[in-house]
Design a protein around this motif. Sequence first.
Motif, short mmCIF file in Angstrom:
data_model
loop_
_atom_site.label_atom_id
_atom_site.label_comp_id
_atom_site.label_asym_id
_atom_site.label_seq_id
_atom_site.Cartn_x
_atom_site.Cartn_y
_atom_site.Cartn_z
N ILE A 246 36.84 37.09 43.83
CA ILE A 246 36.18 38.39 43.66
C ILE A 246 35.55 38.80 44.99
O ILE A 246 34.79 38.03 45.59
CB ILE A 246 35.08 38.30 42.57
N THR A 247 35.87 40.01 45.46
CA THR A 247 35.32 40.46 46.74
C THR A 247 34.32 41.61 46.59
O THR A 247 33.54 41.86 47.49
CB THR A 247 36.44 40.93 47.68
N GLU A 248 34.39 42.32 45.50
CA GLU A 248 33.45 43.42 45.31
C GLU A 248 33.19 43.55 43.82
O GLU A 248 34.12 43.42 43.01
CB GLU A 248 34.05 44.72 45.85
N VAL A 249 31.95 43.77 43.46
CA VAL A 249 31.59 43.84 42.04
C VAL A 249 30.87 45.16 41.75
O VAL A 249 29.95 45.54 42.47
CB VAL A 249 30.69 42.66 41.62
N PHE A 250 31.31 45.83 40.70
CA PHE A 250 30.62 47.03 40.20
C PHE A 250 29.96 46.66 38.88
O PHE A 250 30.04 45.52 38.45
CB PHE A 250 31.63 48.17 40.01
N GLU A 251 29.39 47.64 38.26
CA GLU A 251 28.67 47.33 37.03
C GLU A 251 29.60 46.84 35.92
O GLU A 251 29.31 45.89 35.22
CB GLU A 251 27.93 48.58 36.55
N ASP A 252 30.75 47.53 35.77
CA ASP A 252 31.66 47.18 34.67
C ASP A 252 33.02 46.71 35.11
O ASP A 252 33.90 46.48 34.28
CB ASP A 252 31.83 48.43 33.77
N SER A 253 33.22 46.59 36.40
CA SER A 253 34.52 46.13 36.89
C SER A 253 34.33 45.41 38.22
O SER A 253 33.24 45.40 38.79
CB SER A 253 35.50 47.29 37.03
N SER A 254 35.40 44.79 38.68
CA SER A 254 35.31 44.05 39.94
C SER A 254 36.67 44.04 40.61
O SER A 254 37.70 44.31 39.98
CB SER A 254 34.82 42.62 39.70
N LYS A 255 36.64 43.76 41.92
CA LYS A 255 37.88 43.72 42.70
C LYS A 255 38.28 42.28 42.92
O LYS A 255 37.46 41.46 43.35
CB LYS A 255 37.65 44.37 44.06
N LEU A 256 39.55 41.99 42.66
CA LEU A 256 40.09 40.65 42.86
C LEU A 256 41.02 40.66 44.07
O LEU A 256 42.04 41.34 44.07
CB LEU A 256 40.88 40.22 41.60
N LEU A 257 40.66 39.90 45.09
CA LEU A 257 41.50 39.78 46.28
C LEU A 257 42.51 38.67 45.98
O LEU A 257 42.12 37.50 45.83
CB LEU A 257 40.64 39.40 47.49
N LEU A 258 43.77 39.02 45.87
CA LEU A 258 44.77 38.01 45.51
C LEU A 258 44.97 37.01 46.65
O LEU A 258 44.68 37.30 47.82
CB LEU A 258 46.11 38.71 45.20
N ILE A 259 45.49 35.86 46.31
CA ILE A 259 45.70 34.83 47.34
C ILE A 259 46.79 35.24 48.33
O ILE A 259 46.91 34.65 49.40
CB ILE A 259 46.05 33.45 46.72
#
Lengths: 105, 262
Positions: free
Chosen positions: B151-164
């Motif tokens: 996880i590289t960035e988090v919002f209140e109800d969602s988040s960003k997943l940086l894939l490998i």
Amino acid sequence: MKAAVFMGIAGIGLALVQTSFFPHFSFFGIVPPVALLALVVFNCIESFEVRRGLALALGAGFALDVFSSHVFGFWLCIFVGVAWATKFVMHYYVRTPILQKPQPF
Amino acid sequence: MRFFSLKNKLFVLVLLGVAALSLNVFQEGARNGSLNVFRPVQSALWSMGNGVSGFFSSLFGQGFQKENEELRAENLKLSQELVAQASMQQENEQLRVALRLGVDKEFSVLLAQAFAKDASQDVLFLNKGTRDGVQKGMAVMTSHKAAAGKITEVFEDSSKLLLISHPKSSFDAKIEGKGIAGVVKGQGRYQAALDVIPPEIEVLAGDMVATASIGGIFPKDLLVGKVREVRASDLEAFQQATLDLSFSLNDTELLFIILGHK
């Protein structure tokens, strides 16, 4: 005005389809840029005086910025620039028999 | 007066500039709000895309889609068992076999689903955020215990997943059964490579790669992939091996965010 709002929403819809539906159909890891392709085609067909293509660019660019790691406005500027460039080239450098009659915005 | 006079054009341009600036200043709120509005539609589109791509695969695969999926799941399960067993043998075979450690006993996990992908990068958006206890830097794995990303960035109800497979992704890994450590580096477009392999070590196509605990990003023994091709050169200090990743977009219906050790 209604048409412009409709085109803006259509642009957002295209961007959502590009980011949620088409990633499953990527070719060598590249997702088909459907929003950009639709933008170019629409601006090729639309006459120079009409601005609905720009509304499409604004909607699609904004939606792609939401799902982008770049600053807000990155895709917006690119899409608006592409829309303007397409209209400019089609108006000044291309002669086709299917140009539409200018309609009130 | 025509609507698109020069004055009005300038006004519209200034307005757009101010809007863009405001959106950047209040980026987190704007993104979170927009993601919440778009998410229901995108979740449906994501599931639809998964289903349609599966349908076309079965169409051209002459109906072997289900069998392929089952075999793939079985393959991943067996690979994970191989990785887990190799690790046990190194540490304390008798004690580990008796305890039968599992992921859910070691870690607290949170179930998540992907609903969108970044237009130009290997980044996915997940439907869990700060409200669910997600934090930046948390690792994510699939139901087959394959490393997906962090996880590289988090919002209140969602988040960003940086894939490998993202070029900014880099973590320690090992080749199972050979005791070789290396660094997995993403190359974009769902590709990754194992780098910093000593030149005297023999690496073969088909070797299994799993996460190591050295880097502290992923828990150890998560599947990364299999070696596809090895590139060795006398001009370079290390070998590099391209990988067939165990993670795929078909696995994104069920992802586990690792909240922490129990």
